[in-house]
Design an enzyme around this catalytic site. Structure first.
Site, mmCIF file in Angstrom:
data_model
loop_
_atom_site.group_PDB
_atom_site.id
_atom_site.type_symbol
_atom_site.label_atom_id
_atom_site.label_comp_id
_atom_site.label_asym_id
_atom_site.label_seq_id
_atom_site.Cartn_x
_atom_site.Cartn_y
_atom_site.Cartn_z
ATOM 1 N N GLU A 197 -24.461 15.119 -36.605
ATOM 2 C CA GLU A 197 -25.894 15.363 -36.813
ATOM 3 C C GLU A 197 -26.342 14.594 -38.052
ATOM 4 O OE1 GLU A 197 -29.637 16.149 -37.377
ATOM 5 O OE2 GLU A 197 -28.623 16.633 -35.485
ATOM 6 N N CYS A 204 -39.726 25.028 -31.909
ATOM 7 C CA CYS A 204 -40.850 25.699 -31.249
ATOM 8 C C CYS A 204 -41.321 26.922 -32.027
ATOM 9 C CB CYS A 204 -40.466 26.113 -29.828
ATOM 10 S SG CYS A 204 -40.167 24.719 -28.721
#
Length: 563
Positions: free
Chosen positions: A33, A43
């Protein structure tokens, strides 16, 4: 021992890595990552602006230690993969070179930043997709000194951001380049949402693009300037103008993609490159209705695709994710807007014939406290009766009904099947005749020729193209309802008096367009007239309620206009 490399740690990557481990305890699994965090809820960010989600920590769904300790995943944070050699099966970072047997590419997407003048010099703006974005917005946008925030882009995230900034006590201007907010939905439903946003204090500008930031000598945005020259003073700008898949590394290796750069994958999540899988917002999926490659950047699909990719990478291609068909839902203050499948905008572009049924029904029984209306519009094939799509709007029970219709689309059910569904019933949750069942009943009446609906869009076009003397617009609500506002040119004959005026209606020998408040009384009036030999009739779908939400053309008669 099989070696699996996963690139990307937001949603699909951790899902793939965890599933791979559950399938194979012996595999070596490394997850890279480029940032400092994995598996955080993008979200959920808008709801943290208002405090609904209480803290930044709550957005961290899975911490790196969990993947490392529980799943034995080698998590490499802050290590960006900068090159891939798929022929040699190697990936390259600034820290080293790593080989793989199977590669899972889950790099997601990045925010699109429009070419606004001075944007590279300005500092008090942000996109809204990553934790660095979140931190910047909280640090600069949510301060006490920041009174007004401009949100550019009125898609799902833009609308959620605007709502939560209002809840946080900010003044908000929401700017959208297209004709309506939430343009995944058709114009009518977008207008419904826009009315709610305005009523809650959001300034909404549609058909508007930002061309310039006016900044001071320190790079602070003082105002945004539209292409029409309007200057809007603001303290912070949040951009939510779309995303672009992060796929350059694999496209450079020859991976097949669709027009926006999203990678093409099969049902096993394999790319066109051998031993390379992909999942998340960087891939296209099969649209199960059109059988074409489509783009569905939602967390639900990222997780399912990641799960399939992880399983298949270690255990062979035994798990599939077949595709999707654009089911979506969004909260707009106290209201909910939902959709699934194909809507008229897409169907017309495809040149596909369809019919529409719209109903306004109570989400709970009228005798139960707090009843709220649910507006449901379903689109279906006129020949096969197969359900093609739906859009819903209301305050209560929208989520339940859209999932029923989404499931019906997957099962290729027909409109006639809706009235046969065995749906849960108790007064706190549903009327005895659920709105989905009611829509099935209405469609059945249309199919059998007992009723004809006309949409408010078609009525508006019809009235503009047809002389008023050539048709009869009949308001069958009470005289009191009529006088509080009606469709221009309407004659009022209350439903309970209609039988006394049948001959007067018949003698006019014109097309009759009936409306009531929500549609039911209009259908009853239609039945009375049809059973008396009048056949050229249409009932306005959703009645005056939908017309009033759709159009500004309202007439206020001073007295009852009888036949």
């Amino acid at each position: 021992m099989k070696k699996i490399i996963v690139i990307g740690g937001l949603s699909a990557g951790p899902s793939a890595a965890a599933k791979a481990r559950r399938e194979n305890e012996q595999a070596e699994i490394i997850l890279f990552e480029k940032g400092a965090n994995i598996s955080y809820a993008t979200c959920g960010m808008p709801y943290a602006f208002s405090g609904v989600i209480e803290s930044r920590d709550k957005l961290m769904v899975v911490k790196p230690a969990l993947l490392q300790n529980r799943f034995n995943i080698d998590v490499r944070l802050n290590e960006e993969i900068i090159k891939i050699d798929t022929a040699a099966k190697k990936v390259f970072s600034s820290k080293g070179v790593y080989t793989y047997d199977k590669l899972i590419f889950a790099t997601g997407a990045k925010s699109i930043v429009p070419p606004i003048e001075n944007i590279k010099l300005a500092n008090n703006w942000s996109t809204c997709r990553s934790m660095p974005d979140f931190d910047k917005i909280m640090k600069l946008g949510l301060t006490e000194e920041s009174k007004h925030i401009t949100v550019v882009g009125a898609g799902l995230i833009g609308v959620e951001v605007a709502e939560n900034l209002i809840e946080a006590g900010k003044k908000v201007t929401l700017i959208e380049g297209s004709s309506h907010v939430l343009n995944m939905w058709q114009q009518k439903f977008g207008n419904f949402a826009e009315q709610i946003l305005r009523s809650e204090g959001v300034e909404v500008l549609t058909n508007t693009l930002i061309s310039k930031f006016n900044i001071d000598e320190d790079g602070k945005i003082l105002s945004v300037v539209t292409k029409e020259g309007q200057s809007i003073p603001t303290d912070f700008v949040i951009l939510s103008t779309g995303i672009k898949p992060n796929t350059d590394l694999l496209i450079a290796e020859g991976a097949a993609s669709i027009e926006n750069g999203a990678l093409k994958v099969n049902a096993h999540m394999e790319t066109s490159i051998k031993d390379v899988y992909a999942a998340g917002d960087n891939i296209s999926l099969k649209n199960l209705q059109t059988d074409s490659d489509d783009y569905f950047p939602l967390g639900t699909h990222s997780n399912k695709a990641g799960r399939a990719a992880g399983a298949n990478a270690v255990s062979g291609n035994h798990r599939v994710f077949n595709g999707a068909y654009k089911t979506a839902i969004v909260k707009v203050f106290d209201y909910t807007l939902a959709r699934t499948g194909l809507n008229p905008t897409v169907l017309k572009t495809m040149g596909r014939a369809f019919k529409t049924v719209l109903t306004v029904a109570g989400a709970t029984p009228g005798y139960y406290p707090g009843q709220k209306d649910l507006i449901s519009e379903i689109y279906y094939d006129p020949k096969t009766d197969e359900i093609l799509g739906a859009e819903l709007f209301g305050e209560v029970g929208v989520d339940k009904r859209i999932d029923v219709i989404s499931t019906a689309i997957y099962a290729k059910l027909k409109m006639a099947d809706l009235s046969q569904l065995d749906l849960a019933y108790a007064p706190p949750f549903s009327p005895a005749k659920d709105p989905v069942v009611v829509t099935g009943f209405v469609a059945e009446n249309v199919r059998l020729g007992k009723s004809e609906q006309i949409s408010v869009e078609d009525l508006d076009a019809f009235m503009k193209a047809t002389a008023q003397d050539d048709y009869m617009l009949l308001d069958v609500r009470t005289a009191n309802e009529h006088e509080k506002g009606t469709i221009p040119g309407a004659i009022n004959i209350p439903l309970d008096d209609l039988r006394n005026h049948v001959h007067a209606v018949k003698n006019r020998n014109k097309k009759v367009i009936i409306f009531c408040q929500k549609g039911l009384r209009g259908y009853l009036a239609e039945s009375i007239l049809r059973n008396n030999g009048i056949q050229d009739i249409a009932n306005v779908a959703g009645g005056f309620k939908i017309w009033n939400m759709y159009s500004t053309q309202i007439e206020f008669p001073k007295k009852n206009h009888a036949v």
